[in-house]
Design a protein around this motif. Structure first.
Motif: not given
Length: 596
Positions: A472-478, A437-444, A458-459
């Protein structure tokens, strides 16, 4: 016996002499269902249908396979063309005159390679680029998905045609990049009305003059973006050439985030991430004998903001609050899921990393081997915490020295978090698309057993809100505090973390492109600085524009040691997305003043 709801598929389940297996087609399933329900069905497996039995369905010809993927956006659009590669019967190695059925590039590539060999045999004086050129130009069969033409970012010029490629003696290609053939404008960051121009050269290697009608056929469009050809027709003399210009016009204010019409908006019941692309083909229709020729044309433009902010803030007169003022020009155009809104994330700045030098000679570690590796070269790292109760979140922010094309795969930022203070990481949070998929996630994941404890976009947003995750070159991983075993109602809970980026072009031994090994201490329940928007609420990102103010509150009782504030302007142009805010504590010198 396995049933099926579809009539045509690649049979991937095999049996053996102890457990024979048979896979029914959809039609056979329906025909046998009454006997099964009545209890009268008897099955005898004789082995006569061993391996596979063919099925036919003309409606799936020239349609994309479910597993086919998209290519890159720059410096040249890929793939070059499409080739038959789904449930293809071919000789079974070691099987005598038996056949086997396979799918994928293992079947598509031999098709294309065989056709290029035939073209080379027919034209022994052509070089490899000319052979490729002819095969691409004559791949004029449309590939469609539910009746909609599929664009060059998935199938290149179109489906390959062996006869047309062999008989052809006219080639059209981009003069800017002869070997790429396609006209690729690449990823374009646009802040003002822009015109780009590429020249297409048409070469006639035959002995007769050729005349063509010219047009541009769009497969995916973006409002405010258009293509123009310099001529509606062209005459190419025998053994000669002619040039035609392709002009790209962009009005950034009119742009909207539109999706390729052949893509599903949702995957796994959530909006996917995607790139808005203006793509199609330049079509050359012969006026007389000859094949129709096609040339892929592609651009991935996006509007960019030009936001900046206070370089420093000061807590004056004993106050524990100060404002970060936003200056410059933001984005606020379109509505709903097609909108572009400039987003800004503000958090504590915890660490910086110098730029890696380019790899020279045989050097493979401690350096960046190429532009993809530069997208994993860490520059800034920070963290923040937002929300309350079950919605309480910890978020890690980062920037890199170069752009990544996409997160996951070749560029995977990750964070190792120690939540119990024993000096060993307990959790890993990393950016990755969900499988297929193209569902981009922060996986913990919990490192002790590898189990997934949390998935966050993500973000902080899925694909119905543009956060500029690609190129891009910036991201937030929650990550949820609860998933880390942290009680959001407690007074304090200090963690430490390290950050790295792994990828295909990382260190041969570790797989890391770059890493900050020195643990950073942070208390998400008692941070040194918190940031709030106009509604006095903290967020992972804010819609920001000229004149906005964000209130920073300091906590004198916090044990955190921040270098300042890290500001991520997600929609700014390259080189202007990440910067720092210096902090003055009364009469003290600023903690940090240089803009990153």
């Amino acid at each position: 016996m396995f049933t099926s709801g579809v009539q045509n598929f690649g049979a991937a389940i095999a049996g053996n002499e102890d457990v024979p297996v048979f896979q029914l087609t959809g039609e056979a399933t329906e025909n046998l269902r009454p006997a099964l329900d009545a209890g009268t069905l008897e099955v005898t497996m004789t082995g006569d249908g061993r391996t596979s039995l063919p099925t036919e369905d003309e409606s799936i010809e020239d349609t994309p396979s479910s597993f086919t993927s998209r290519g890159v956006r720059g410096p040249a659009v890929k793939p070059d063309l499409a080739s038959p590669g789904d449930t293809i019967a071919s000789a079974l190695m070691g099987g005598g005159d038996a056949a086997t059925v396979m799918s994928g590039t293992s079947m598509a590539s031999p098709h294309a390679a065989g056709i290029t060999a035939l073209v080379r045999e027919a034209n022994p004086d052509w070089n490899a680029t000319e052979v490729k050129n002819s095969v691409m130009n004559t791949a004029a069969h449309e590939v469609t998905s539910e009746g909609t033409v599929v664009g060059p970012q998935r199938v290149g010029a179109g489906r390959v045609d062996a006869r047309a490629a062999i008989d052809n003696d006219v080639m059209a290609y981009s003069l800017h990049d002869r070997k790429a053939v396609s006209v690729s404008f690449g990823v374009l960051e646009v802040s003002q009305p822009t015109v780009k121009r590429e020249v297409v050269r048409i070469v006639n290697k035959g002995d007769e003059t050729k005349r063509y009608s010219l047009r541009y056929a769009a497969s995916s469009t973006v409002p405010g973006v258009s293509y123009e050809l310099s001529s509606e027709s062209v005459t190419v003399p025998a053994r000669g050439s002619a040039d035609v210009a392709v002009k790209l016009r962009i009005d950034p204010a009119a742009m909207r985030k539109t999706i390729d019409p052949t893509l599903e908006r949702n995957q796994l019941d959530v909006p996917r991430q995607f790139v808005a692309e203006a793509a199609g083909r330049m079509v050359l229709e012969p006026q007389g004998q000859g094949a129709t020729l096609r040339l892929p044309v592609h651009a991935a433009p996006k509007p960019v903001a030009k936001l900046h902010h206070s370089r420093n803030i000061a807590f004056r007169g004993g106050s524990d609050t100060a404002d970060v003022r936003v200056l410059g020009r933001g984005l606020d155009q379109g509505s709903g899921r097609e909108a572009y809104r400039s987003l800004m994330s503000i958090m504590e700045l915890h660490a910086r990393s110098p730029k890696l030098p380019p790899c020279l000679g045989e050097q493979t570690s401690g350096c960046a081997v190429n532009e993809t590796a530069e997208g994993g070269d860490l520059r800034h790292v920070g963290a923040t915490s937002v929300g309350e109760g079950d919605g309480a979140m910890l978020a890690f922010g980062l920037s890199t020295w170069g752009n990544w094309s996409s997160l996951g795969g070749h560029t995977i930022p990750y964070v190792h978090t120690d939540t119990d203070g024993d000096g060993e990481a307990d959790y890993e949070t990393y950016a990755m698309p969900m499988p297929s998929t193209d569902v981009l996630v922060a996986q913990t994941v919990r490192l002790s057993d590898g189990s997934t404890v949390d998935l966050q976009p993500v973000n902080g947003q899925f694909g119905d809100v543009d956060t500029n995750t690609f190129d891009s070159n910036v991201a937030v991983l929650p990550v949820s505090l609860g998933a880390l075993g942290i009680d959001p109602s407690a007074d304090s809970h200090e963690i430490s973390y390290t950050v790295g980026v792994s990828g295909f072009y990382g260190d041969p031994e570790t797989g890391d492109v770059d890493r900050i090994d020195e643990p950073v201490a942070f208390d998400p329940l008692n941070p040194a600085y918190t940031v709030a928007g106009a509604d006095d609420a903290a967020a992972l990102s804010y819609v920001a524009g000229r004149g906005d103010r964000f209130t920073v509150t300091r906590n004198p009782d916090s044990a955190d040691s921040a270098e300042g504030l890290l500001v991520l302007n997600h929609h700014n142009a390259s080189g202007r997305r990440a910067s720092a805010v210096g902090i003055h504590e009364l009469d003290h010198r600023p903690v940090s003043t240089d803009d990153g």
